[in-house]
Design a protein around this motif. Structure first.
Motif, mmCIF file in Angstrom:
data_model
loop_
_atom_site.group_PDB
_atom_site.id
_atom_site.type_symbol
_atom_site.label_atom_id
_atom_site.label_comp_id
_atom_site.label_asym_id
_atom_site.label_seq_id
_atom_site.Cartn_x
_atom_site.Cartn_y
_atom_site.Cartn_z
ATOM 1 N N PHE A 22 0.731 -1.189 0.159
ATOM 2 C CA PHE A 22 -0.058 0.000 0.116
ATOM 3 C C PHE A 22 0.840 1.200 0.128
ATOM 4 O O PHE A 22 2.029 1.136 0.479
ATOM 5 C CB PHE A 22 -1.038 -0.025 1.232
ATOM 6 C CG PHE A 22 -1.807 -1.300 1.269
ATOM 7 C CD1 PHE A 22 -3.224 -0.833 0.747
ATOM 8 C CD2 PHE A 22 -1.452 -2.407 1.679
ATOM 9 C CE1 PHE A 22 -4.065 -2.102 0.638
ATOM 10 C CE2 PHE A 22 -2.421 -3.494 1.546
ATOM 11 C CZ PHE A 22 -3.794 -3.122 1.078
ATOM 12 N N CYS A 23 0.188 2.187 -0.630
ATOM 13 C CA CYS A 23 0.852 3.630 -0.622
ATOM 14 C C CYS A 23 0.966 4.212 0.739
ATOM 15 O O CYS A 23 0.130 4.422 1.177
ATOM 16 C CB CYS A 23 0.262 4.406 -1.696
ATOM 17 S SG CYS A 23 1.079 6.053 -1.726
ATOM 18 N N ALA A 24 2.381 4.423 1.177
ATOM 19 C CA ALA A 24 2.250 5.105 2.673
ATOM 20 C C ALA A 24 1.960 6.607 2.520
ATOM 21 O O ALA A 24 1.547 7.203 3.342
ATOM 22 C CB ALA A 24 3.905 5.093 2.970
ATOM 23 N N ASN A 25 1.887 7.080 1.492
ATOM 24 C CA ASN A 25 1.339 8.580 1.092
ATOM 25 C C ASN A 25 0.047 8.730 1.151
ATOM 26 O O ASN A 25 -0.659 9.711 1.588
ATOM 27 C CB ASN A 25 2.201 9.122 0.013
ATOM 28 C CG ASN A 25 1.972 10.438 -0.313
ATOM 29 O OD1 ASN A 25 2.039 11.521 0.822
ATOM 30 N ND2 ASN A 25 1.271 11.011 -1.435
ATOM 31 N N CYS A 26 -0.737 7.894 0.638
ATOM 32 C CA CYS A 26 -2.361 8.043 0.462
ATOM 33 C C CYS A 26 -3.119 6.827 0.900
ATOM 34 O O CYS A 26 -4.451 6.660 1.147
ATOM 35 C CB CYS A 26 -2.601 8.516 -0.876
ATOM 36 S SG CYS A 26 -2.681 7.122 -2.074
ATOM 37 N N GLY A 27 -2.308 5.553 1.386
ATOM 38 C CA GLY A 27 -3.153 4.310 1.685
ATOM 39 C C GLY A 27 -3.772 3.705 0.525
ATOM 40 O O GLY A 27 -4.403 2.349 0.952
#
Lengths: 302, 302
Positions: A137-142
């Motif tokens: 998953f993207c740590a920036n937006c989930g």
């Protein structure tokens, strides 16, 4: 004249990473069909190994054989090129199709039985699979991210962030005072095992600052000088071990009981006995670990 | 005898990180009320600075003053202790309350005007704020994560994963052949600027392997030997710069046009002119950058 040989396991990969091919899906597709391509299959981050006449070997196979057992969406990593062709790794969800031929084993346990070349290649692949498994998953937006560049990047379709594999620098050091070296032990380790001190580097630190901080935190010793011994990529899951011999000012060590059960000074003779496996009540990590190489380098120095 | 002084900006922090306090919320709360505590306010990852008699200073303030302008949920980082007391950093969403007193400035631009101590402390805080800003979600499951341990950790309430600040090791090197050093330039840099080669380390590499790979990829040069010069924490956003002088075998450099616009060999006299700002058509990065220190170290060596 090539680079001096690094003494550490997982170092000295024989592959040319040929990173420009990662961004060329057509080249990757062609390479996967080439008869010279070899592929390593992982399951649950464990590489496939086979016994041959009592010896354990990395179970490299041709890409055609691997394609027969791998679902189309299997994660794939382009590892690089050797003199014969391309090398890839894949991870399969079901080990069953290969269980009659060999088995999947933790690299940490079987590494010392494989060739140094295979240890280096398989360690790199393992680090990448571990990273993908923990970074879906993207740590920036989930949002869910997807694999790109033949396994070397993840991209978020929602916010366009790019994510690259983590490499976590760790300082690992043997504090030396006069003619003695300090080693520590954690309560969970096998009885008698002593090793170098170690800790993750933090933002805002140089190597020498991290060595001084960790050596003081864990053992109450003040560092005067830092000598880099060597580095080691350590794929459990993806550290860069920075091996250092640290000259310290004081010998009144004070153990940090949150980190260690005990610390102990060893004379040079005792350190030689540790390395040779001949100390009466202590032992050191095996040659596979950079801690062993650090202790050995100091113990055998003139 | 203290550690030899590292020549790099952002190194040599005067703070004791006192990391054990991070896990002690009661201690943190007390420290935030202490009259000796000092606090740095950031907005949009830029530190607060003030002009005093023409000089620029980091705008440290007492915790009471900061509390008056910060909303209760403001992200907070415990940076460590100096001889006087504790140091913290916070990031505020609205710069207005402070704009009559000073301003928020990019650390990269104003760093050379601040004291070396403040550069080291503010760099560390900036790395952490950058990390929090890009890691609000759990890479393992996609849920929102929350700050823990006084800014040094994030925790996911959904899957219990712990996340620690990234430190990305980068090798930065000056290739040397006989009495010449190779520098490169990117097309986007100011005209005439030349600097060291550099690249992110990857899983499965030692320092010397990363130096050899990047030097060959970017400039077609084969590395024979690697000498560590120094390391530098670089908070844009959070690299560990590993500065190396690389002895290379060949001088028929071949530029990788995806990475660089050009490479160029400089004699020792030319390198000295670069460092002194007296080269007729080229210049090097300023002393703030480790590349400057690498070139200088080689240029001025006997």
């Amino acid at each position: 004249m090539p680079l001096p040989r690094n003494p550490n396991a997982f170092a000295n990969s024989p592959l040319d990473r040929a990173a420009h091919h990662r961004r060329d899906p057509a080249w990757i597709d062609e390479a996967l069909k080439a008869p010279t391509t070899e592929l390593m299959v992982f399951h649950a981050h464990k590489p496939f190994v086979v016994e041959r006449e009592g010896a354990l070997e990395a179970g490299w196979m041709g890409a055609h054989a691997a394609a027969a057992i791998a679902p189309p969406a299997t994660p794939l990593i382009f590892l690089g090129l050797d003199a014969h062709g391309a090398r890839f790794a894949i991870e399969i969800p079901d080990p069953a199709p290969l269980e009659s031929v060999g088995r999947f084993e933790e690299l940490r346990g079987i590494g010392p039985r494989l060739t140094a070349d295979d240890v280096a290649i398989l360690g790199c692949a393992k680090s990448l699979f571990e990273w993908h498994a923990r970074h879906g998953f993207c740590a920036n937006c989930g949002a869910k991210s997807v694999v790109a560049e033949a396994g070397w990047k993840r991209v978020c379709g929602a916010c366009n962030s790019e994510h690259f594999p983590r490499v976590d620098p760790v300082v690992i050091m043997t504090p030396v005072c006069g003619d003695r070296v300090l080693l520590g032990r954690q309560a969970k380790w096998p009885k008698g095992m002593h090793s170098a001190l170690a800790g993750f580097m933090e933002p805002g630190e140089t190597i020498e600052e991290a060595v001084a901080r960790e050596t003081f935190e864990e053992a109450g010793l003040r560092v005067n000088a830092v000598r880099l011994h060597s580095t080691q990529p350590w794929p459990f899951p993806s550290q860069l071990m920075i091996g250092v011999i640290a000259d310290v000012e004081n010998d009144d060590a004070k153990v940090d009981e949150h980190e260690l059960e005990a610390v102990r000074w060893f004379t040079r003779d005792e350190a030689r006995a540790l390395i040779a496996g001949k100390h009466p009540d202590c032992f050191s990590p095996p040659p596979f670990a950079i801690a062993h190489q650090l202790i050995k380098s100091w113990a055998l120095a003139d």
